[in-house]
Enzyme design. Structure first.
Site, PDB file in Angstrom:
ATOM      1  N   ARG A  36       0.824  -1.213   0.000  1.00 34.85           N
ATOM      2  CA  ARG A  36       0.000   0.000   0.000  1.00 34.85           C
ATOM      3  C   ARG A  36       0.858   1.263   0.000  1.00 34.85           C
ATOM      4  O   ARG A  36       0.497   2.265  -0.627  1.00 34.85           O
ATOM      5  CB  ARG A  36      -0.936  -0.001   1.215  1.00 34.85           C
ATOM      6  CG  ARG A  36      -2.108  -0.950   0.987  1.00 34.85           C
ATOM      7  CD  ARG A  36      -3.093  -0.963   2.124  1.00 34.85           C
ATOM      8  NE  ARG A  36      -4.364  -1.530   1.651  1.00 34.85           N
ATOM      9  CZ  ARG A  36      -5.291  -2.049   2.459  1.00 34.85           C
ATOM     10  NH1 ARG A  36      -5.126  -2.057   3.766  1.00 34.85           N
ATOM     11  NH2 ARG A  36      -6.404  -2.538   1.944  1.00 34.85           N
ATOM     12  N   LYS A 197     -19.998 -18.202   0.182  1.00 32.47           N
ATOM     13  CA  LYS A 197     -21.419 -18.121   0.545  1.00 32.47           C
ATOM     14  C   LYS A 197     -22.233 -17.212  -0.351  1.00 32.47           C
ATOM     15  O   LYS A 197     -21.837 -16.094  -0.646  1.00 32.47           O
ATOM     16  CB  LYS A 197     -21.536 -17.607   1.981  1.00 32.47           C
ATOM     17  CG  LYS A 197     -21.076 -18.613   3.006  1.00 32.47           C
ATOM     18  CD  LYS A 197     -21.267 -18.039   4.386  1.00 32.47           C
ATOM     19  CE  LYS A 197     -21.101 -19.096   5.450  1.00 32.47           C
ATOM     20  NZ  LYS A 197     -21.178 -18.490   6.789  1.00 32.47           N
ATOM     21  N   GLY A 354     -10.500 -10.070  -1.286  1.00 33.75           N
ATOM     22  CA  GLY A 354      -9.343 -10.539  -0.516  1.00 33.75           C
ATOM     23  C   GLY A 354      -8.829 -11.889  -0.974  1.00 33.75           C
ATOM     24  O   GLY A 354      -7.654 -12.047  -1.326  1.00 33.75           O
ATOM     25  N   GLY A 377     -13.449  -4.212   0.660  1.00 32.85           N
ATOM     26  CA  GLY A 377     -14.841  -3.786   0.852  1.00 32.85           C
ATOM     27  C   GLY A 377     -15.309  -2.764  -0.170  1.00 32.85           C
ATOM     28  O   GLY A 377     -16.434  -2.855  -0.687  1.00 32.85           O
TER      29      GLY A 377
HETATM   30  P1  ADP Z   1     -13.275 -12.969  -1.694  1.00 33.10           P
HETATM   31  O1  ADP Z   1     -12.525 -12.762  -0.403  1.00 33.10           O
HETATM   32  O2  ADP Z   1     -12.365 -12.888  -2.888  1.00 33.10           O
HETATM   33  O3  ADP Z   1     -14.475 -12.074  -1.821  1.00 33.10           O
HETATM   34  P2  ADP Z   1     -14.760 -15.184  -0.568  1.00 33.10           P
HETATM   35  O4  ADP Z   1     -14.277 -14.828   0.785  1.00 33.10           O
HETATM   36  O5  ADP Z   1     -16.177 -14.947  -0.889  1.00 33.10           O
HETATM   37  O6  ADP Z   1     -13.837 -14.487  -1.692  1.00 33.10           O
HETATM   38  O7  ADP Z   1     -14.521 -16.734  -0.833  1.00 33.10           O
HETATM   39  C1  ADP Z   1     -13.295 -17.372  -0.670  1.00 33.10           C
HETATM   40  C2  ADP Z   1     -13.441 -18.660   0.084  1.00 33.10           C
HETATM   41  O8  ADP Z   1     -14.365 -19.548  -0.539  1.00 33.10           O
HETATM   42  C3  ADP Z   1     -12.146 -19.400   0.181  1.00 33.10           C
HETATM   43  O9  ADP Z   1     -11.793 -19.510   1.528  1.00 33.10           O
HETATM   44  C4  ADP Z   1     -12.440 -20.751  -0.451  1.00 33.10           C
HETATM   45  O10 ADP Z   1     -11.802 -21.823   0.213  1.00 33.10           O
HETATM   46  C5  ADP Z   1     -13.927 -20.855  -0.286  1.00 33.10           C
HETATM   47  N1  ADP Z   1     -14.507 -21.843  -1.210  1.00 33.10           N
HETATM   48  C6  ADP Z   1     -14.579 -21.765  -2.538  1.00 33.10           C
HETATM   49  N2  ADP Z   1     -15.147 -22.871  -3.058  1.00 33.10           N
HETATM   50  C7  ADP Z   1     -15.444 -23.692  -2.010  1.00 33.10           C
HETATM   51  C8  ADP Z   1     -16.063 -24.980  -1.885  1.00 33.10           C
HETATM   52  N3  ADP Z   1     -16.478 -25.660  -2.961  1.00 33.10           N
HETATM   53  N4  ADP Z   1     -16.203 -25.495  -0.651  1.00 33.10           N
HETATM   54  C9  ADP Z   1     -15.781 -24.806   0.429  1.00 33.10           C
HETATM   55  N5  ADP Z   1     -15.193 -23.582   0.386  1.00 33.10           N
HETATM   56  C10 ADP Z   1     -15.037 -23.032  -0.833  1.00 33.10           C
END
Ligand code: ADP
Ligand code: MG
Length: 399
Positions: A36, A197, A354, A377
């Site tokens: 950063r 999720k 992230g 965010g």
């Molecule tokens: P970002 O931080 O880029 O917005 P998220 O936090 O929404 O992404 O999602 C990342 C997480 O989703 C990771 O920890 C990854 O392990 C999990 N993930 C992705 N696919 C699966 C799956 N099929 N089962 C369990 N966890 C998953």
């Protein structure tokens, strides 16, 4: 969206309050990652080159309006001096006597860093009096902290209303890239949304369906959509109580011209651990005692086929549990194809989030994407189609 850039303002001899992101990771007072800090150097240089005197302001941690010595920005000074190759004067207070004296003592070329803006209650409240005492220090305001632009704070929003304002170099790059991806994108546009999720990304899905031509749903959230379609997903991570919502999203997409792409084959395992024995099965053949941890090769081929027909890609969320091998395979393969298409000039690719940034780094393609936002965010809120107060204020300041 129109906003001033540094070149649009006369900075010669002016004091330039410059909002930057110095919320860097530290360990016992030592900066452990300077990304950063490195990114704001071009902005500081541009201000100096235009004859301006940069006075940096930033937040650090969450001191909640109180002076918390461990959260003083003083500890950032050595890393900042190292990145700039010059001395930085630290002002013990962001407003009042110490700040005024530090600014008054500045010569051309000097850099001042003010104390943590979140030591003051007025910062997060966007209190006009606090904003006015910051504004009193300077002639001009430059906002270079896109990552804080989703907050309407005095240093991110209030100041734009009080001083002639412009976006810094980093902010400018981010806004130009984001505008090219979702503002006025070259079509067709594909969005990839993965991650854990559905419930955390409802606004995102709803907004994208209205804006993009293809929506690829992957990762754990694809499982929830599979449940909604009556597909058995064994012990997979899935939000079964969100199946109704997922169905509504699919119905909404069917009413628009947005094509939804779900996995057609999946990689399943009985345990969630590195190197767990795994197999690839058709999407409707997940054993009862196994979980879906990645998309399969046929799905990868389909996604890459969609990429090949598109001109713009916007990506948030990995396609599988990329932290544990071999469940990073689909994310890596699709990321590499997106990188190749981008290198060949066929695709504009923008990604953020992230875990997404970590996954693309791990795939070794971060440098090949058109733009990767590290703004967390703020990036997500922008992708959700929300107005970011810091950006709206910059746009208003242009009028
Ligand atoms: P970002 O931080 O880029 O917005 P998220 O936090 O929404 O992404 O999602 C990342 C997480 O989703 C990771 O920890 C990854 O392990 C999990 N993930 C992705 N696919 C699966 C799956 N099929 N089962 C369990 N966890 C998953
Ligand atoms: Mg995450």
């Amino acid at each position: 969206m129109k906003f001033n850039r540094i070149e649009d303002l006369d900075l010669d001899g002016k004091v330039v309050l410059t909002r930057v992101d110095l919320n860097v990771p530290t360990d016992r007072g030592q900066v452990t990652d300077t990304t950063r800090i490195d990114k704001i150097v071009p902005t500081i240089r541009a201000i100096q080159d235009a004859g301006g005197k940069p006075v940096l302001l930033a937040h650090f941690g969450r001191p909640k309006g109180k002076n918390v010595p461990e959260m003083s920005l003083r500890q950032i000074v050595p890393a900042l001096e190292e990145a700039l190759g010059e001395k930085v004067t630290f002002a013990e207070e962001a407003v009042g006597g110490p700040a005024k004296r530090a600014v008054a003592a500045m010569h051309a070329g000097d850099v001042v860093l003010l104390e943590n803006t979140r030591f003051y209650e007025g910062e997060e409240k966007n209190d006009p009096t606090f904003a006015a005492s910051l504004a009193a220090l300077a002639d001009v305001y430059v906002n270079d902290a896109f990552s804080a632009a989703h907050r309407a704070h005095a240093s991110t929003e209030g100041l734009s209303r009080l001083l002639p304002s412009a976006a810094g170099k980093l902010m400018e790059t981010e806004l130009d890239a984001l505008n090219a991806a979702l503002g006025e994108p070259v079509r067709p546009v594909v969005a990839v949304v993965g991650g854990a999720k559905v419930s955390t990304k409802l606004d995102l899905l709803a907004n994208l369906i209205e804006k993009v031509d293809h929506l690829v749903i992957g990762g754990g959230m694809a499982n929830t959509f599979l449940v909604a379609k009556g597909v058995a997903v064994g012990t997979s991570l899935a939000e079964r109580d969100m199946a109704g919502t997922a169905k509504e999203i699919l119905e909404k997409a069917a009413r628009t011209s947005c094509a939804i792409h779900l996995p057609v084959d999946v990689v399943v395992a009985k345990e969630f651990r590195e190197g767990a024995p795994s197999e690839t099965v058709p999407v409707d053949a997940c054993p009862e005692d196994a979980m879906i941890l990645d998309a399969g090769p046929q799905t990868v081929e389909q996604i890459n086929g969609v990429f090949a027909t598109c001109k713009t890609l916007i990506w948030n969320g990995p396609l599988g549990a990329f932290e544990i091998k071999p469940f990073d395979a689909a994310t890596n393969a699709c990321a590499q194809e997106a990188a190749r298409l981008t290198r060949d000039g066929l695709l504009t690719s923008v990604a953020g989030g992230g875990d997404t940034v970590a996954a693309l780094n791990q795939a070794g393609v971060a440098g090949d994407f058109t733009f990767i936002s590290t703004a967390g965010g703020a990036f997500l809120e922008w992708m959700e189609g929300k107005d970011l107060p810091g950006i709206a204020a910059l746009a208003d300041a242009r009028q």
